[in-house]
Write a protein that holds these residues in place. Sequence first.
Motif, PDB file in Angstrom:
ATOM      1  N   HIS A  29     -14.083 -39.505 -17.060  1.00 28.77           N
ATOM      2  CA  HIS A  29     -12.722 -38.978 -16.953  1.00 28.77           C
ATOM      3  C   HIS A  29     -12.590 -37.582 -17.551  1.00 28.77           C
ATOM      4  O   HIS A  29     -11.488 -37.072 -17.671  1.00 28.77           O
ATOM      5  CB  HIS A  29     -11.740 -39.924 -17.636  1.00 28.77           C
ATOM      6  CG  HIS A  29     -11.788 -41.310 -17.072  1.00 28.77           C
ATOM      7  ND1 HIS A  29     -11.292 -41.627 -15.836  1.00 28.77           N
ATOM      8  CD2 HIS A  29     -12.304 -42.449 -17.563  1.00 28.77           C
ATOM      9  CE1 HIS A  29     -11.488 -42.902 -15.591  1.00 28.77           C
ATOM     10  NE2 HIS A  29     -12.115 -43.437 -16.637  1.00 28.77           N
ATOM     11  N   VAL A  32     -14.186 -35.304 -23.990  1.00 31.13           N
ATOM     12  CA  VAL A  32     -13.385 -35.801 -25.114  1.00 31.13           C
ATOM     13  C   VAL A  32     -13.874 -35.104 -26.382  1.00 31.13           C
ATOM     14  O   VAL A  32     -15.076 -35.055 -26.637  1.00 31.13           O
ATOM     15  CB  VAL A  32     -13.517 -37.338 -25.267  1.00 31.13           C
ATOM     16  CG1 VAL A  32     -12.744 -37.823 -26.479  1.00 31.13           C
ATOM     17  CG2 VAL A  32     -13.058 -38.044 -24.004  1.00 31.13           C
ATOM     18  N   ASP A  46      -8.319 -35.588 -25.285  1.00 25.89           N
ATOM     19  CA  ASP A  46      -8.865 -35.633 -23.935  1.00 25.89           C
ATOM     20  C   ASP A  46      -7.870 -34.987 -22.982  1.00 25.89           C
ATOM     21  O   ASP A  46      -6.889 -34.378 -23.420  1.00 25.89           O
ATOM     22  CB  ASP A  46      -9.206 -37.072 -23.521  1.00 25.89           C
ATOM     23  CG  ASP A  46      -8.013 -38.017 -23.534  1.00 25.89           C
ATOM     24  OD1 ASP A  46      -6.859 -37.548 -23.422  1.00 25.89           O
ATOM     25  OD2 ASP A  46      -8.232 -39.227 -23.639  1.00 25.89           O
ATOM     26  N   ARG A  47      -8.092 -35.106 -21.704  1.00 30.35           N
ATOM     27  CA  ARG A  47      -7.216 -34.425 -20.751  1.00 30.35           C
ATOM     28  C   ARG A  47      -5.807 -34.998 -20.737  1.00 30.35           C
ATOM     29  O   ARG A  47      -4.894 -34.382 -20.203  1.00 30.35           O
ATOM     30  CB  ARG A  47      -7.820 -34.452 -19.355  1.00 30.35           C
ATOM     31  CG  ARG A  47      -7.836 -35.816 -18.726  1.00 30.35           C
ATOM     32  CD  ARG A  47      -8.461 -35.754 -17.372  1.00 30.35           C
ATOM     33  NE  ARG A  47      -8.238 -37.002 -16.664  1.00 30.35           N
ATOM     34  CZ  ARG A  47      -8.540 -37.188 -15.415  1.00 30.35           C
ATOM     35  NH1 ARG A  47      -9.090 -36.216 -14.728  1.00 30.35           N
ATOM     36  NH2 ARG A  47      -8.293 -38.342 -14.846  1.00 30.35           N
ATOM     37  N   ASN A  48      -5.609 -36.152 -21.336  1.00 31.73           N
ATOM     38  CA  ASN A  48      -4.282 -36.759 -21.430  1.00 31.73           C
ATOM     39  C   ASN A  48      -3.576 -36.421 -22.736  1.00 31.73           C
ATOM     40  O   ASN A  48      -2.486 -36.904 -22.994  1.00 31.73           O
ATOM     41  CB  ASN A  48      -4.377 -38.273 -21.273  1.00 31.73           C
ATOM     42  CG  ASN A  48      -4.872 -38.661 -19.900  1.00 31.73           C
ATOM     43  OD1 ASN A  48      -4.450 -38.085 -18.903  1.00 31.73           O
ATOM     44  ND2 ASN A  48      -5.790 -39.602 -19.841  1.00 31.73           N
ATOM     45  N   GLY A  49      -4.224 -35.653 -23.611  1.00 31.28           N
ATOM     46  CA  GLY A  49      -3.607 -35.243 -24.867  1.00 31.28           C
ATOM     47  C   GLY A  49      -4.343 -35.757 -26.088  1.00 31.28           C
ATOM     48  O   GLY A  49      -5.472 -36.230 -26.009  1.00 31.28           O
ATOM     49  N   SER A  50      -3.667 -35.671 -27.211  1.00 28.98           N
ATOM     50  CA  SER A  50      -4.238 -36.045 -28.500  1.00 28.98           C
ATOM     51  C   SER A  50      -3.937 -37.501 -28.809  1.00 28.98           C
ATOM     52  O   SER A  50      -2.834 -37.980 -28.571  1.00 28.98           O
ATOM     53  CB  SER A  50      -3.632 -35.154 -29.578  1.00 28.98           C
ATOM     54  OG  SER A  50      -4.055 -35.544 -30.852  1.00 28.98           O
ATOM     55  N   HIS A  51      -4.931 -38.193 -29.360  1.00 25.27           N
ATOM     56  CA  HIS A  51      -4.782 -39.594 -29.729  1.00 25.27           C
ATOM     57  C   HIS A  51      -5.312 -39.763 -31.151  1.00 25.27           C
ATOM     58  O   HIS A  51      -6.513 -39.733 -31.368  1.00 25.27           O
ATOM     59  CB  HIS A  51      -5.569 -40.502 -28.781  1.00 25.27           C
ATOM     60  CG  HIS A  51      -5.314 -40.185 -27.343  1.00 25.27           C
ATOM     61  ND1 HIS A  51      -4.193 -40.616 -26.675  1.00 25.27           N
ATOM     62  CD2 HIS A  51      -6.024 -39.445 -26.466  1.00 25.27           C
ATOM     63  CE1 HIS A  51      -4.241 -40.174 -25.429  1.00 25.27           C
ATOM     64  NE2 HIS A  51      -5.329 -39.461 -25.280  1.00 25.27           N
TER      65      HIS A  51
END
Length: 61
Positions: A29, A32, A46-51
């Motif tokens: 995906h 990361v 990652d491409r969906n934001g910060s976790h």
Amino acid sequence: MMFSAFCPTHDATVLMTKRNAIGFENTDHGTVIHWRCNCGHEGTLDRNGSHAEPTRVMHSV
């Protein structure tokens, strides 16, 4: 390299540099970044934001 990630300890988005990057991972995906804030909190970006990890805070001695 500079990036920003949300740190729950600071309750804010924090600007980080390559010194905060503790690892990189290529996945199916996308890339990361594993990060550690200056306060010790760790998480991923990652491409969906910060976790941020909910309880993973590394304390230096």
